[in-house]
Enzyme design. Structure first.
Site, PDB file in Angstrom:
ATOM      1  N   ARG A 283      31.296  35.941  38.839  1.00 31.05           N
ATOM      2  CA  ARG A 283      30.879  37.303  39.214  1.00 31.05           C
ATOM      3  C   ARG A 283      29.723  37.141  40.188  1.00 31.05           C
ATOM      4  O   ARG A 283      28.636  36.702  39.818  1.00 31.05           O
ATOM      5  CB  ARG A 283      30.455  38.082  37.967  1.00 31.05           C
ATOM      6  CG  ARG A 283      30.049  39.538  38.215  1.00 31.05           C
ATOM      7  CD  ARG A 283      29.726  40.198  36.880  1.00 31.05           C
ATOM      8  NE  ARG A 283      29.155  41.514  37.011  1.00 31.05           N
ATOM      9  CZ  ARG A 283      29.835  42.658  37.024  1.00 31.05           C
ATOM     10  NH1 ARG A 283      31.157  42.615  36.935  1.00 31.05           N
ATOM     11  NH2 ARG A 283      29.225  43.814  37.126  1.00 31.05           N
TER      12      ARG A 283
ATOM     13  N   HIS B  11      37.517  43.602  43.076  1.00 33.07           N
ATOM     14  CA  HIS B  11      37.309  43.634  41.623  1.00 33.07           C
ATOM     15  C   HIS B  11      38.671  43.702  40.928  1.00 33.07           C
ATOM     16  O   HIS B  11      39.033  44.714  40.321  1.00 33.07           O
ATOM     17  CB  HIS B  11      36.448  44.829  41.245  1.00 33.07           C
ATOM     18  CG  HIS B  11      35.768  44.716  39.907  1.00 33.07           C
ATOM     19  ND1 HIS B  11      36.082  43.729  38.988  1.00 33.07           N
ATOM     20  CD2 HIS B  11      34.807  45.477  39.324  1.00 33.07           C
ATOM     21  CE1 HIS B  11      35.337  43.882  37.914  1.00 33.07           C
ATOM     22  NE2 HIS B  11      34.553  44.929  38.086  1.00 33.07           N
TER      23      HIS B  11
ATOM     24  N   GLN C  73      38.978  44.757  37.093  1.00 34.42           N
ATOM     25  CA  GLN C  73      38.832  46.181  36.815  1.00 34.42           C
ATOM     26  C   GLN C  73      40.126  46.915  37.130  1.00 34.42           C
ATOM     27  O   GLN C  73      40.577  47.779  36.358  1.00 34.42           O
ATOM     28  CB  GLN C  73      37.686  46.765  37.639  1.00 34.42           C
ATOM     29  CG  GLN C  73      37.454  48.254  37.386  1.00 34.42           C
ATOM     30  CD  GLN C  73      37.033  48.553  35.958  1.00 34.42           C
ATOM     31  OE1 GLN C  73      36.093  47.969  35.441  1.00 34.42           O
ATOM     32  NE2 GLN C  73      37.748  49.465  35.308  1.00 34.42           N
TER      33      GLN C  73
ATOM     34  N   ASP D  55      33.114  56.312  40.844  1.00 31.94           N
ATOM     35  CA  ASP D  55      32.214  55.186  40.583  1.00 31.94           C
ATOM     36  C   ASP D  55      30.821  55.631  40.997  1.00 31.94           C
ATOM     37  O   ASP D  55      30.654  56.660  41.663  1.00 31.94           O
ATOM     38  CB  ASP D  55      32.674  53.960  41.394  1.00 31.94           C
ATOM     39  CG  ASP D  55      32.005  52.665  40.957  1.00 31.94           C
ATOM     40  OD1 ASP D  55      31.173  52.693  40.025  1.00 31.94           O
ATOM     41  OD2 ASP D  55      32.312  51.627  41.569  1.00 31.94           O
TER      42      ASP D  55
ATOM     43  N   CYS E 286      34.856  53.177  36.161  1.00 32.97           N
ATOM     44  CA  CYS E 286      34.725  51.761  35.793  1.00 32.97           C
ATOM     45  C   CYS E 286      33.449  51.470  35.012  1.00 32.97           C
ATOM     46  O   CYS E 286      33.335  50.389  34.424  1.00 32.97           O
ATOM     47  CB  CYS E 286      34.810  50.884  37.037  1.00 32.97           C
ATOM     48  SG  CYS E 286      33.670  51.345  38.356  1.00 32.97           S
TER      49      CYS E 286
ATOM     50  N   ARG F 157      39.481  46.273  29.356  1.00 38.69           N
ATOM     51  CA  ARG F 157      38.998  45.092  30.076  1.00 38.69           C
ATOM     52  C   ARG F 157      39.189  43.826  29.232  1.00 38.69           C
ATOM     53  O   ARG F 157      39.491  42.750  29.762  1.00 38.69           O
ATOM     54  CB  ARG F 157      37.519  45.264  30.456  1.00 38.69           C
ATOM     55  CG  ARG F 157      37.235  46.309  31.522  1.00 38.69           C
ATOM     56  CD  ARG F 157      37.730  45.867  32.900  1.00 38.69           C
ATOM     57  NE  ARG F 157      37.186  44.584  33.279  1.00 38.69           N
ATOM     58  CZ  ARG F 157      35.983  44.401  33.841  1.00 38.69           C
ATOM     59  NH1 ARG F 157      35.197  45.444  34.091  1.00 38.69           N
ATOM     60  NH2 ARG F 157      35.561  43.199  34.170  1.00 38.69           N
TER      61      ARG F 157
END
Length: 304
Positions: A103, A130, A133, A223, A263, A291
């Site tokens: 990450r 991502h 996600q 987001d 998210c 997730r």
């Protein structure tokens, strides 16, 4: 060797199979069965950016399915500050781990680790992409409707890494993706070129009109307006995104069936109202749990 650096690298069948496996694992877990798919496997996670869902999802996925995981910052790993050459760190980690999760900021860094590690590498977020996600989002959409083909997903916000990954998923899986953003915040030229190169650009629509965008939507997604690394732009972004909040009025412009996705983390009162994110149309905490199940499915796909 298979990696997950971006969803563009995976075929529609591979994405669908991973999501199907995640749904199966979740169903079995609800019945008290946690299959040891990852028994004896060891995962290393190296993070430049803070995380709640990403780190916990991989830790939990490994533990629930018989494996184990280690976590370190990139500074501890040694490639920050020049203590060790990036390729040397990747080679060492790859000799001890079955997979590496990263990450970070740079997509190129993830690609460089993948080139040297000798084991599967998973992109757990870069400024560009991502994919983890997006897989959880697709899983959540499938659980809500039974399928994603033909669905309409509207992303109200800027053309960020999540939006890009969802656009790729849309093109691969046959649903439509609408990005609704103020002027200057739509997809960059580089992202547009990437979507075209991946052959998914025909699934994407861009507009600046929120009410028109959500007409006929099955899912409305947003987001935070200011992501990590953009803190200096916060006041400008707050001003520029005025009128793009996902509130009860905007959701009322969508069909009653429409569900809300985010998210997380969320800033209630900015990009979304509390009434929407905590309301009956919201799937955000199911989405967050997913997730973990998609992490387990991706790990099982790559290293089981």
């Amino acid at each position: 060797m298979k990696h997950l650096l971006t969803l563009a690298d995976w075929s529609a069948d591979e994405i669908t199979a991973a999501v199907s496996l995640a749904i199966e694992l979740k169903r079995k877990a609800a019945d008290g069965l946690r299959e040891p798919l990852l028994a004896g496997k060891f995962l290393v996670q190296v993070f430049d950016k803070p995380s709640l869902r990403t780190r916990t999802s991989f830790d939990a996925a490994m533990a629930r399915h018989g494996g184990s995981a280690s976590f370190m910052t990139s500074k501890e790993a040694g490639w920050v500050g020049g203590r060790e050459k990036l390729e040397d760190v990747a080679t060492v980690l790859g000799s001890m781990a079955d997979a590496i999760v990263i990450r970070t900021f740079s997509q190129q860094l993830v690609a460089d680790v993948a080139a040297a590690a000798g084991v599967p590498v998973i992109n757990a977020l870069t400024d560009d992409s991502h994919p983890m996600q997006a897989l959880a989002d697709v899983m959540t959409m499938r659980e809500a409707t039974g399928k994603v083909t033909g669905a309409k997903l509207v992303f109200v916000g800027d053309g960020n890494n999540v939006a890009k990954s969802l656009a790729i998923a849309a093109g691969k899986l046959g649903f439509s993706f609408t990005l609704c953003a103020p002027e200057g915040y739509a997809f960059s030229d580089a992202t547009t070129a990437d979507l075209k190169a991946a052959g998914v650009d025909s699934a994407v629509t861009v507009t600046a009109d929120p009410d028109a965008a959500v007409t006929g939507a099955d899912f409305v997604y947003t987001d935070v307006w200011t992501s990590m690394g953009q803190e200096a732009e916060k006041q400008k972004r707050l001003a520029d995104f005025a009128g793009y909040q996902v509130d009860e009025k905007l959701m009322a412009s969508a069909p009653e069936r429409c569900k809300f996705l985010h998210c997380l983390p969320a800033h209630r009162g900015e990009e979304v109202t509390a009434g929407v994110i905590d309301g009956p149309q919201s799937l955000v905490f199911i989405e967050a749990e997913n997730r973990m199940h998609t992490a387990a499915a991706v790990l099982a796909t790559l290293i089981a």
